[in-house]
Design a protein around this motif. Structure first.
Motif, PDB file in Angstrom:
ATOM      1  N   TYR B  15     -13.893  44.991   4.339  1.00  0.00           N
ATOM      2  CA  TYR B  15     -12.732  44.738   5.179  1.00  0.00           C
ATOM      3  C   TYR B  15     -11.413  44.753   4.394  1.00  0.00           C
ATOM      4  O   TYR B  15     -10.436  45.387   4.806  1.00  0.00           O
ATOM      5  CB  TYR B  15     -12.902  43.399   5.902  1.00  0.00           C
ATOM      6  N   LEU B  16     -11.402  44.056   3.255  1.00  0.00           N
ATOM      7  CA  LEU B  16     -10.159  43.987   2.482  1.00  0.00           C
ATOM      8  C   LEU B  16      -9.703  45.381   2.051  1.00  0.00           C
ATOM      9  O   LEU B  16      -8.520  45.722   2.161  1.00  0.00           O
ATOM     10  CB  LEU B  16     -10.346  43.088   1.252  1.00  0.00           C
ATOM     11  N   VAL B  17     -10.645  46.181   1.594  1.00  0.00           N
ATOM     12  CA  VAL B  17     -10.307  47.534   1.159  1.00  0.00           C
ATOM     13  C   VAL B  17      -9.763  48.343   2.342  1.00  0.00           C
ATOM     14  O   VAL B  17      -8.774  49.073   2.218  1.00  0.00           O
ATOM     15  CB  VAL B  17     -11.539  48.231   0.529  1.00  0.00           C
ATOM     16  N   ALA B  18     -10.384  48.171   3.515  1.00  0.00           N
ATOM     17  CA  ALA B  18      -9.932  48.892   4.707  1.00  0.00           C
ATOM     18  C   ALA B  18      -8.490  48.517   5.060  1.00  0.00           C
ATOM     19  O   ALA B  18      -7.663  49.386   5.358  1.00  0.00           O
ATOM     20  CB  ALA B  18     -10.861  48.595   5.887  1.00  0.00           C
ATOM     21  N   VAL B  19      -8.187  47.228   5.010  1.00  0.00           N
ATOM     22  CA  VAL B  19      -6.832  46.787   5.360  1.00  0.00           C
ATOM     23  C   VAL B  19      -5.817  47.293   4.330  1.00  0.00           C
ATOM     24  O   VAL B  19      -4.708  47.722   4.681  1.00  0.00           O
ATOM     25  CB  VAL B  19      -6.761  45.242   5.473  1.00  0.00           C
ATOM     26  N   LEU B  20      -6.211  47.292   3.060  1.00  0.00           N
ATOM     27  CA  LEU B  20      -5.297  47.786   2.022  1.00  0.00           C
ATOM     28  C   LEU B  20      -5.050  49.288   2.181  1.00  0.00           C
ATOM     29  O   LEU B  20      -3.924  49.762   2.017  1.00  0.00           O
ATOM     30  CB  LEU B  20      -5.858  47.476   0.630  1.00  0.00           C
ATOM     31  N   ILE B  21      -6.099  50.030   2.534  1.00  0.00           N
ATOM     32  CA  ILE B  21      -5.920  51.469   2.744  1.00  0.00           C
ATOM     33  C   ILE B  21      -5.042  51.709   3.975  1.00  0.00           C
ATOM     34  O   ILE B  21      -4.177  52.593   3.973  1.00  0.00           O
ATOM     35  CB  ILE B  21      -7.287  52.185   2.873  1.00  0.00           C
ATOM     36  N   GLU B  22      -5.232  50.894   4.995  1.00  0.00           N
ATOM     37  CA  GLU B  22      -4.387  51.019   6.185  1.00  0.00           C
ATOM     38  C   GLU B  22      -2.908  50.828   5.814  1.00  0.00           C
ATOM     39  O   GLU B  22      -2.038  51.584   6.261  1.00  0.00           O
ATOM     40  CB  GLU B  22      -4.803  49.996   7.254  1.00  0.00           C
ATOM     41  N   ASP B  23      -2.635  49.836   4.979  1.00  0.00           N
ATOM     42  CA  ASP B  23      -1.262  49.601   4.523  1.00  0.00           C
ATOM     43  C   ASP B  23      -0.712  50.807   3.770  1.00  0.00           C
ATOM     44  O   ASP B  23       0.445  51.190   3.922  1.00  0.00           O
ATOM     45  CB  ASP B  23      -1.206  48.386   3.588  1.00  0.00           C
ATOM     46  N   MET B  24      -1.570  51.395   2.926  1.00  0.00           N
ATOM     47  CA  MET B  24      -1.126  52.538   2.133  1.00  0.00           C
ATOM     48  C   MET B  24      -0.831  53.735   3.037  1.00  0.00           C
ATOM     49  O   MET B  24       0.146  54.444   2.844  1.00  0.00           O
ATOM     50  CB  MET B  24      -2.169  52.872   1.059  1.00  0.00           C
ATOM     51  N   LEU B  25      -1.687  53.945   4.036  1.00  0.00           N
ATOM     52  CA  LEU B  25      -1.436  55.037   4.990  1.00  0.00           C
ATOM     53  C   LEU B  25      -0.119  54.799   5.727  1.00  0.00           C
ATOM     54  O   LEU B  25       0.690  55.717   5.911  1.00  0.00           O
ATOM     55  CB  LEU B  25      -2.588  55.138   5.995  1.00  0.00           C
ATOM     56  N   ALA B  26       0.097  53.548   6.123  1.00  0.00           N
ATOM     57  CA  ALA B  26       1.324  53.214   6.843  1.00  0.00           C
ATOM     58  C   ALA B  26       2.546  53.466   5.963  1.00  0.00           C
ATOM     59  O   ALA B  26       3.575  53.964   6.421  1.00  0.00           O
ATOM     60  CB  ALA B  26       1.283  51.754   7.297  1.00  0.00           C
ATOM     61  N   GLU B  27       2.393  53.141   4.675  1.00  0.00           N
ATOM     62  CA  GLU B  27       3.505  53.339   3.755  1.00  0.00           C
ATOM     63  C   GLU B  27       3.864  54.819   3.628  1.00  0.00           C
ATOM     64  O   GLU B  27       5.019  55.170   3.384  1.00  0.00           O
ATOM     65  CB  GLU B  27       3.149  52.749   2.391  1.00  0.00           C
ATOM     66  N   LEU B  28       2.872  55.687   3.826  1.00  0.00           N
ATOM     67  CA  LEU B  28       3.117  57.135   3.780  1.00  0.00           C
ATOM     68  C   LEU B  28       3.512  57.677   5.157  1.00  0.00           C
ATOM     69  O   LEU B  28       3.662  58.883   5.326  1.00  0.00           O
ATOM     70  CB  LEU B  28       1.863  57.859   3.273  1.00  0.00           C
ATOM     71  N   GLY B  29       3.611  56.782   6.133  1.00  0.00           N
ATOM     72  CA  GLY B  29       4.059  57.201   7.454  1.00  0.00           C
ATOM     73  C   GLY B  29       2.942  57.630   8.390  1.00  0.00           C
ATOM     74  O   GLY B  29       3.202  58.192   9.450  1.00  0.00           O
ATOM     75  N   HIS B  30       1.703  57.381   7.996  1.00  0.00           N
ATOM     76  CA  HIS B  30       0.566  57.766   8.832  1.00  0.00           C
ATOM     77  C   HIS B  30       0.010  56.556   9.570  1.00  0.00           C
ATOM     78  O   HIS B  30       0.392  55.430   9.311  1.00  0.00           O
ATOM     79  CB  HIS B  30      -0.528  58.397   7.972  1.00  0.00           C
ATOM     80  N   GLU B  31      -0.918  56.843  10.482  1.00  0.00           N
ATOM     81  CA  GLU B  31      -1.501  55.700  11.165  1.00  0.00           C
ATOM     82  C   GLU B  31      -3.009  55.800  11.254  1.00  0.00           C
ATOM     83  O   GLU B  31      -3.591  56.885  11.182  1.00  0.00           O
ATOM     84  CB  GLU B  31      -0.896  55.523  12.553  1.00  0.00           C
TER      85      GLU B  31
END
Lengths: 153, 122
Positions: B15-31
């Protein structure tokens, strides 16, 4: 019994921290106090849960540089886990530098950038470790244990 | 920079890794369009979910995600494997798939996305 060995064993056996009375009892007061700085609520909750389960005393999870600076000064944690990208004008590096200058408390920086420019900027905060993203709970606990061992040297 | 935003499927059991990757995608403008923490959910989403690109943790517990990759392949959806292990751990049949080694920098993620977008949908 194991709790007496903890300072020497930080670097190699995080499980020992969880093994002590399941994290309760008289040993609790001796558990290293950590401050978590993370502006994503879900990530913060996960970090807190993982570190608490491993036996650490998480004094707070805060999401901004100003809160981090205030809490570090007021509660004097042993170590801070600092996310670099934070909501607000100042980032985690700004916060860490001010905290180190005023209290001597050092940070583990969590980052997805990992570039030399960022490391150079963080140097005045005397970072004790860098935790690259995305990290697992296990990697976080291992980094905290190693950092505490470093600080106790 | 790739033309943002792209919509992702993320298959990751921690879960933690998933949330961190989600943040990284968001930072690149993706969802993130969908997340699966289990093999079965991942496979179901790969067969029917709506997203343009996918990131697959190579290993979900004891199970490898190759069947999920195959399901994506059949729909022409570009994917990359995410793994904390060596590149050589990826089965030879999937050697052409981009691999994102954990941990990774934001720039690494951006580069992989660029590569996936280059493959394009079928």
């Amino acid at each position: 019994v194991e709790v007496a060995l903890l300072p020497a064993s930080y670097g190699r056996m995080p499980a020992a921290l969880a093994a002590v009375d399941g994290g309760t009892g008289p040993a609790l007061a001796k558990m290293p106090r950590l401050l978590l700085v993370e502006d994503d609520y879900l990530v913060g909750m996960e970090l807190e849960a993982g570190l608490t389960e491993a036996g650490f005393d998480v004094i707070a999870v805060v999401g901004s540089a100003s809160e981090a600076i205030r809490l570090a000064a007021a509660d004097r944690p042993k170590l801070i886990v600092m996310d670099i990208g934070l909501a607000g004008k100042r980032d985690g590096i700004d916060a860490a530098i001010e905290i180190y200058k005023t209290t001597g408390i050092r940070c583990i920086f969590a980052t997805a950038y990992g570039d030399g420019a960022m490391q150079a900027r963080a140097k005045p905060a005397a970072p004790v470790a860098w935790l690259p993203k995305p990290y697992s709970v296990e990697a976080l606990i291992a980094a905290v244990c190693t950092a505490l061992g470093e600080l106790n040297r | 920079m790739t033309a943002a935003p792209h919509r992702f499927l993320l298959v990751e059991d921690e879960y933690l890794v998933a949330v961190l990757i989600e943040d990284m995608l968001a930072e690149l403008g993706h969802e993130l369009a969908a997340t699966a923490a289990s093999f079965d959910d991942g496979l179901a989403l790969a067969q029917t979910g709506r997203f343009d690109l996918a990131l697959l943790d190579l290993q979900l517990g004891a199970q490898a995600t190759y069947p999920i990759a195959d399901a994506l392949g059949r729909r022409g959806i570009p994917f990359a494997f995410v793994t904390g292990r060596a590149r050589s751990d990826v089965a030879a049949a999937y050697a052409a798939a981009p691999i994102l080694g954990k941990p990774f920098r934001l720039a690494d993620l951006a580069a992989i996305i660029e590569r996936l977008v280059g493959q394009g949908p079928a």
